[in-house]
Write an enzyme that holds these catalytic residues in place. Structure first.
Site, PDB file in Angstrom:
ATOM      1  N   CYS A 134      13.766  14.650  62.070  1.00  0.00           N
ATOM      2  CA  CYS A 134      14.902  13.839  62.512  1.00  0.00           C
ATOM      3  C   CYS A 134      15.677  13.427  61.268  1.00  0.00           C
ATOM      4  O   CYS A 134      15.512  14.055  60.214  1.00  0.00           O
ATOM      5  CB  CYS A 134      14.449  12.654  63.374  1.00  0.00           C
ATOM      6  SG  CYS A 134      13.481  11.372  62.550  1.00  0.00           S
ATOM      7  N   GLY A 135      16.525  12.436  61.354  1.00  0.00           N
ATOM      8  CA  GLY A 135      17.332  12.057  60.197  1.00  0.00           C
ATOM      9  C   GLY A 135      16.465  11.634  59.022  1.00  0.00           C
ATOM     10  O   GLY A 135      16.618  12.105  57.897  1.00  0.00           O
ATOM     11  N   THR A 136      15.551  10.722  59.286  1.00  0.00           N
ATOM     12  CA  THR A 136      14.643  10.236  58.239  1.00  0.00           C
ATOM     13  C   THR A 136      13.244  10.842  58.344  1.00  0.00           C
ATOM     14  O   THR A 136      12.464  10.742  57.391  1.00  0.00           O
ATOM     15  CB  THR A 136      14.463   8.711  58.371  1.00  0.00           C
ATOM     16  OG1 THR A 136      13.946   8.437  59.688  1.00  0.00           O
ATOM     17  CG2 THR A 136      15.768   7.967  58.155  1.00  0.00           C
ATOM     18  N   GLY A 137      12.897  11.345  59.498  1.00  0.00           N
ATOM     19  CA  GLY A 137      11.517  11.788  59.772  1.00  0.00           C
ATOM     20  C   GLY A 137      10.662  10.660  60.318  1.00  0.00           C
ATOM     21  O   GLY A 137       9.559  10.886  60.820  1.00  0.00           O
ATOM     22  N   ILE A 138      11.173   9.434  60.240  1.00  0.00           N
ATOM     23  CA  ILE A 138      10.354   8.273  60.615  1.00  0.00           C
ATOM     24  C   ILE A 138      10.180   8.180  62.129  1.00  0.00           C
ATOM     25  O   ILE A 138       9.057   8.145  62.643  1.00  0.00           O
ATOM     26  CB  ILE A 138      10.973   6.961  60.064  1.00  0.00           C
ATOM     27  CG1 ILE A 138      10.972   6.963  58.537  1.00  0.00           C
ATOM     28  CG2 ILE A 138      10.176   5.753  60.575  1.00  0.00           C
ATOM     29  CD1 ILE A 138      11.770   5.821  57.911  1.00  0.00           C
ATOM     30  N   GLY A 139      11.296   8.148  62.839  1.00  0.00           N
ATOM     31  CA  GLY A 139      11.219   7.944  64.293  1.00  0.00           C
ATOM     32  C   GLY A 139      10.425   9.029  64.993  1.00  0.00           C
ATOM     33  O   GLY A 139       9.545   8.753  65.823  1.00  0.00           O
ATOM     34  N   ASP A 167      15.721  16.121  66.459  1.00  0.00           N
ATOM     35  CA  ASP A 167      16.846  15.508  67.170  1.00  0.00           C
ATOM     36  C   ASP A 167      18.126  15.994  66.489  1.00  0.00           C
ATOM     37  O   ASP A 167      18.080  16.885  65.617  1.00  0.00           O
ATOM     38  CB  ASP A 167      16.721  13.973  67.215  1.00  0.00           C
ATOM     39  CG  ASP A 167      17.010  13.299  65.880  1.00  0.00           C
ATOM     40  OD1 ASP A 167      17.140  14.012  64.852  1.00  0.00           O
ATOM     41  OD2 ASP A 167      17.090  12.058  65.841  1.00  0.00           O
ATOM     42  N   HIS A 168      19.259  15.415  66.872  1.00  0.00           N
ATOM     43  CA  HIS A 168      20.533  15.848  66.289  1.00  0.00           C
ATOM     44  C   HIS A 168      20.571  15.648  64.776  1.00  0.00           C
ATOM     45  O   HIS A 168      21.188  16.427  64.059  1.00  0.00           O
ATOM     46  CB  HIS A 168      21.693  15.093  66.957  1.00  0.00           C
ATOM     47  CG  HIS A 168      21.526  13.608  66.923  1.00  0.00           C
ATOM     48  ND1 HIS A 168      20.600  12.946  67.708  1.00  0.00           N
ATOM     49  CD2 HIS A 168      22.159  12.642  66.189  1.00  0.00           C
ATOM     50  CE1 HIS A 168      20.680  11.648  67.463  1.00  0.00           C
ATOM     51  NE2 HIS A 168      21.608  11.439  66.547  1.00  0.00           N
ATOM     52  N   ARG A 187     -16.483  14.120  53.076  1.00  0.00           N
ATOM     53  CA  ARG A 187     -16.286  12.676  53.321  1.00  0.00           C
ATOM     54  C   ARG A 187     -14.997  12.414  54.108  1.00  0.00           C
ATOM     55  O   ARG A 187     -14.881  11.419  54.817  1.00  0.00           O
ATOM     56  CB  ARG A 187     -16.307  11.890  52.012  1.00  0.00           C
ATOM     57  CG  ARG A 187     -15.134  12.147  51.093  1.00  0.00           C
ATOM     58  CD  ARG A 187     -15.315  11.433  49.750  1.00  0.00           C
ATOM     59  NE  ARG A 187     -14.117  11.471  48.925  1.00  0.00           N
ATOM     60  CZ  ARG A 187     -13.736  12.533  48.212  1.00  0.00           C
ATOM     61  NH1 ARG A 187     -14.435  13.650  48.241  1.00  0.00           N
ATOM     62  NH2 ARG A 187     -12.650  12.479  47.447  1.00  0.00           N
ATOM     63  N   HIS A 188     -14.042  13.316  53.984  1.00  0.00           N
ATOM     64  CA  HIS A 188     -12.773  13.134  54.707  1.00  0.00           C
ATOM     65  C   HIS A 188     -12.919  13.375  56.202  1.00  0.00           C
ATOM     66  O   HIS A 188     -12.163  12.815  57.000  1.00  0.00           O
ATOM     67  CB  HIS A 188     -11.687  14.026  54.103  1.00  0.00           C
ATOM     68  CG  HIS A 188     -11.460  13.745  52.662  1.00  0.00           C
ATOM     69  ND1 HIS A 188     -10.951  12.557  52.216  1.00  0.00           N
ATOM     70  CD2 HIS A 188     -11.742  14.478  51.551  1.00  0.00           C
ATOM     71  CE1 HIS A 188     -10.896  12.563  50.897  1.00  0.00           C
ATOM     72  NE2 HIS A 188     -11.373  13.721  50.465  1.00  0.00           N
ATOM     73  N   HIS A 197      -6.880  15.821  52.971  1.00  0.00           N
ATOM     74  CA  HIS A 197      -7.607  14.575  53.263  1.00  0.00           C
ATOM     75  C   HIS A 197      -7.458  14.085  54.696  1.00  0.00           C
ATOM     76  O   HIS A 197      -8.361  13.441  55.219  1.00  0.00           O
ATOM     77  CB  HIS A 197      -7.162  13.463  52.298  1.00  0.00           C
ATOM     78  CG  HIS A 197      -7.692  13.646  50.910  1.00  0.00           C
ATOM     79  ND1 HIS A 197      -7.607  12.669  49.942  1.00  0.00           N
ATOM     80  CD2 HIS A 197      -8.309  14.697  50.318  1.00  0.00           C
ATOM     81  CE1 HIS A 197      -8.153  13.104  48.820  1.00  0.00           C
ATOM     82  NE2 HIS A 197      -8.571  14.348  49.019  1.00  0.00           N
TER      83      HIS A 197
HETATM   84  C1  RB5 Z   1      19.524   9.311  64.560  1.00  0.00           C
HETATM   85  O1  RB5 Z   1      20.730   8.754  64.160  1.00  0.00           O
HETATM   86  C2  RB5 Z   1      18.397   8.787  63.668  1.00  0.00           C
HETATM   87  O2  RB5 Z   1      18.147   7.452  63.982  1.00  0.00           O
HETATM   88  C3  RB5 Z   1      17.146   9.622  63.816  1.00  0.00           C
HETATM   89  O3  RB5 Z   1      17.436  10.946  63.508  1.00  0.00           O
HETATM   90  C4  RB5 Z   1      15.990   9.234  62.943  1.00  0.00           C
HETATM   91  O4  RB5 Z   1      16.344   9.108  61.622  1.00  0.00           O
HETATM   92  C5  RB5 Z   1      15.168   8.108  63.436  1.00  0.00           C
HETATM   93  O5  RB5 Z   1      14.134   7.728  62.871  1.00  0.00           O
END
Ligand code: RB5
Length: 152
Positions: free
Chosen positions: A65-70, A8-9, A132-133, A98
């Site tokens: 993405c910004g955090t990689g989480i979303g 994303d951006h 096992r994995h 693994h």
């Molecule tokens: C965008 O501002 C941010 O929320 C996205 O890049 C990401 O970090 C979401 O998990």
């Protein structure tokens, strides 16, 4: 090896850096965007990249993405995907050995370019251990088939 990349951006600059790094190494990269820092919604890009990996249009996916989480959450909702959000080389190595991760997620606002490219190099060069994995990974994939949660 065919690799699909998406971001994303919030992940655009790092995606460009990783793409340049991997292209120089001879990897076949399909970049499905984004191509600038205009604001978009990360689920659209995580889903699209994941569908390409699940559909075998790409061997592996790297999404940012910004955090990689979303974007990792989005990818992991597509059947057949095991997307690992990694912040260091150890996680990258173990996610392949693994978990047989078929996608890697990273956060541009979390990692420097040098750390990110080291993570990518380790992730792409580490094989799944099997044994096992394999049984555990099979159990992971069974969850997709046996999910008993009903719509309310
Ligand atoms: C965008 O501002 C941010 O929320 C996205 O890049 C990401 O970090 C979401 O998990």
């Amino acid at each position: 090896m065919k690799i699909v990349m998406a971001c994303d951006h919030g992940g655009f600059q790092l995606k460009e850096a990783v793409k340049e790094h991997l292209t120089k190494k001879g990897y076949d990269i399909t970049d499905i965007g984004v191509y600038n820092t205009d604001s978009v919604d990360y689920p659209d890009y995580g889903k699209k990249a994941a569908e390409m990996v699940a559909g075998k249009e790409a061997d592996k996916g790297i999404i940012i993405c910004g955090t990689g989480i979303g974007i990792s959450i989005a990818a992991n909702k597509v059947k057949g995907i095991r997307c690992a959000l990694c912040t260091n080389e150890y996680m990258a190595k173990m996610s392949r050995m693994h978990n047989d991760a078929n996608m890697l997620a990273m956060g541009e606002r979390v990692l420097g370019k040098g750390v990110a490219t080291d993570i990518v190099d380790v992730w792409l060069s580490t094989e799944f251990e099997g044994g096992r994995h394999a049984n555990r990974v099979n159990k992971l994939m069974e969850i997709e088939k046996t999910d008993k949660v009903e719509d309310k």
